[in-house]
Write an enzyme that holds these catalytic residues in place. Structure first.
Site, short mmCIF file in Angstrom:
data_model
loop_
_atom_site.label_atom_id
_atom_site.label_comp_id
_atom_site.label_asym_id
_atom_site.label_seq_id
_atom_site.Cartn_x
_atom_site.Cartn_y
_atom_site.Cartn_z
N GLN A 94 0.84 -1.20 0.00
CA GLN A 94 0.00 0.00 0.00
C GLN A 94 0.88 1.25 0.00
O GLN A 94 1.60 1.50 0.96
CB GLN A 94 -0.91 -0.01 1.23
CG GLN A 94 -1.80 1.20 1.38
CD GLN A 94 -2.71 1.08 2.61
OE1 GLN A 94 -2.56 0.16 3.41
NE2 GLN A 94 -3.62 2.01 2.77
N GLY A 95 0.82 2.05 -1.06
CA GLY A 95 1.62 3.26 -1.18
C GLY A 95 0.82 4.50 -0.82
O GLY A 95 0.39 5.25 -1.70
N TYR A 96 0.63 4.73 0.47
CA TYR A 96 -0.13 5.88 0.95
C TYR A 96 0.80 6.90 1.63
O TYR A 96 1.02 7.99 1.14
CB TYR A 96 -1.21 5.44 1.95
CG TYR A 96 -2.54 5.07 1.33
CD1 TYR A 96 -2.65 4.71 -0.01
CD2 TYR A 96 -3.70 5.07 2.09
CE1 TYR A 96 -3.87 4.36 -0.56
CE2 TYR A 96 -4.93 4.73 1.55
CZ TYR A 96 -5.01 4.37 0.23
OH TYR A 96 -6.23 4.04 -0.32
N SER A 97 1.33 6.55 2.80
CA SER A 97 2.07 7.51 3.62
C SER A 97 3.34 7.99 2.92
O SER A 97 3.98 7.26 2.17
CB SER A 97 2.46 6.87 4.96
OG SER A 97 1.31 6.60 5.73
N SER A 129 4.42 -1.50 4.35
CA SER A 129 4.51 -2.90 4.80
C SER A 129 4.64 -3.84 3.61
O SER A 129 3.96 -3.67 2.59
CB SER A 129 3.29 -3.27 5.62
OG SER A 129 3.13 -2.42 6.73
N GLU A 182 -10.32 -1.42 6.40
CA GLU A 182 -9.26 -1.95 7.24
C GLU A 182 -9.79 -2.49 8.56
O GLU A 182 -9.09 -3.22 9.24
CB GLU A 182 -8.22 -0.86 7.52
CG GLU A 182 -7.34 -0.54 6.34
CD GLU A 182 -6.18 0.34 6.71
OE1 GLU A 182 -5.03 -0.14 6.66
OE2 GLU A 182 -6.42 1.51 7.04
N SER A 204 -3.05 8.08 13.08
CA SER A 204 -2.73 8.34 14.48
C SER A 204 -3.98 8.58 15.31
O SER A 204 -5.06 8.89 14.78
CB SER A 204 -1.79 9.54 14.58
OG SER A 204 -2.48 10.73 14.23
N GLU A 263 -4.66 11.10 17.05
CA GLU A 263 -5.12 12.47 16.85
C GLU A 263 -6.03 12.57 15.63
O GLU A 263 -7.07 13.25 15.65
CB GLU A 263 -3.93 13.42 16.71
CG GLU A 263 -3.11 13.60 17.98
CD GLU A 263 -2.16 12.44 18.26
OE1 GLU A 263 -1.55 12.43 19.33
OE2 GLU A 263 -2.03 11.54 17.40
#
Length: 380
Positions: free
Chosen positions: A117-120, A153, A235, A360, A362
């Site tokens: 998964q190429g998100y962050s 990951s 998820e 997160s 938050e």
């Protein structure tokens, strides 16, 4: 589903797992994925076109829960195909074309194709709308993708990556993003670098894209934010219940360690252990209540807040009940032997990330405040 059918399905799942795990060494992760695929155990919850599957067996929601529970209880190997099965596949089923489904779902169901998964990104972790990875038309009907992804990951094992990238160069925030499918085997265009963590292991990676070709876009160009948000909601599904079975086993080990060390004689420690048990039971009831629901925008965030903090507190408790031994490695350290951790130490260190990755705490609180409680949006 009637009671007899559920019992039969549980018996079939349990029998298959026992026969493939008994008295045998742990299989190679890719080999294990193919074994699961050959038996039809991958993607059992996918709906098919006109009732047809994509190579997987069909199962009701209750049967999916049964399989997840039996898999967790059997102490079967950790899956390396779960991103393709539980994230990419439902996303394609919801937003993809029939051609995309036919191309990508059968190989995932057979355990042959692995995804990441190429998100962050370094400057856009929990703030996903801040991604800067750019994709421009490459003149062949696809895109050339340039940028960096982080905390990816299974990137070293993956054959494909779904990438959130900016296809409109003048756009900002959640506008102008697209959900692209990128093949990982592109020498000179994609580089994967493992990230060494506190535990000494490298489950996460950095991925550098330098003109990497993306042949497909899911959901249409510019609609990446909608697709990405739809994926994030997936998820926290059936897999959450299996995760909680693993949590229960970890809690049992902490309780046993507390009894063995004498820490359980402390009323404060006993109260913390009881609280961990009660909170885990609450998480299970919440997961069952929201299972299969698509109309509660806050349910995924509540689930993440519950289990992230719970697991982190369990790690702290695991080291506490170990006493002085919690600060000593199981083997002597040397230059030739890197430091090693016992189970409690690994749990403590790895769980420090639980309240950060996957969104997160938050960010989860912001989602609940804005989308559920209707509070004003956070100033940006």
């Amino acid at each position: 589903m009637d009671f007899r059918t559920e019992v039969d399905f549980r018996t079939e799942a349990r029998t298959w797992l026992r026969s493939h795990l008994a008295d045998t060494p742990a299989p190679d992760p890719r080999t294990w994925e193919r074994e699961l695929g050959r038996a039809g155990w991958i993607g059992i919850g996918w709906p098919g076109e006109d009732g047809e599957s994509y190579g997987n067996r069909r199962a009701t929601l209750a049967e999916q829960v049964v399989w997840a529970e039996e898999y967790a209880r059997s102490a079967a190997p950790a899956r390396i195909g779960h991103i393709g099965e539980n994230l990419l596949a439902p996303t394609l089923i919801t937003y993809g074309t029939e051609e995309q489904k036919q191309r990508h779902l059968p190989p995932v169901a057979r355990g042959e194709t692995l995804w990441c998964q190429g998100y962050s990104e370094p400057g856009a972790g929990s703030d996903l709308a801040g991604v800067r990875t750019a994709a421009v038309p490459d003149g062949t009907g696809g895109y050339a993708v340039t940028g960096q992804k982080i905390w990816t990951s299974l990137a070293l094992d993956a054959d494909w990556c779904f990438v959130l990238a900016r296809t409109d160069p003048g756009s900002t925030r959640h506008h102008g993003l697209s959900f692209l499918l990128v093949e990982m085997d592109q020498p000179g265009r994609i580089e994967v670098r493992p990230i060494r963590q506190l535990t000494g292991t490298s489950e996460f990676n950095e991925v550098f894209l330098d003109g990497a070709r993306a042949s497909e876009v899911v959901g249409g160009e510019g609609n990446g934010w909608q697709v990405a948000m739809g994926l994030l909601a997936l998820e926290r599904g059936v897999s959450t219940l299996a995760q909680q079975i693993g949590f229960a086993e970890e809690l049992d080990r902490v309780v046993a360690a507390a009894v063995a060390s004498g820490a359980a004689d402390d009323p404060v420690v006993r109260a913390r252990l009881v609280r961990q048990w009660a909170e885990l039971d609450t998480m299970r009831r919440h997961a069952l209540r929201t299972l299969g629901s698509t109309g509660d925008p806050g349910a995924p965030s509540v689930a993440k807040l519950l289990w992230g903090g719970w697991h982190q507190r369990l790690g702290e408790l695991a080291v506490q009940v170990a006493g002085e031994a919690g600060a000593v490695g199981p083997e002597p350290w040397s230059e030739r032997r890197p430091y090693e951790l016992d189970g409690a130490q690994h749990l403590f260190l790895f769980s420090r990330a639980d309240t950060i990755y996957g969104g997160s705490d938050e960010i989860q609180r912001n989602i609940i405040a804005e989308r559920v409680l209707g509070l004003p949006r956070e100033p940006r």
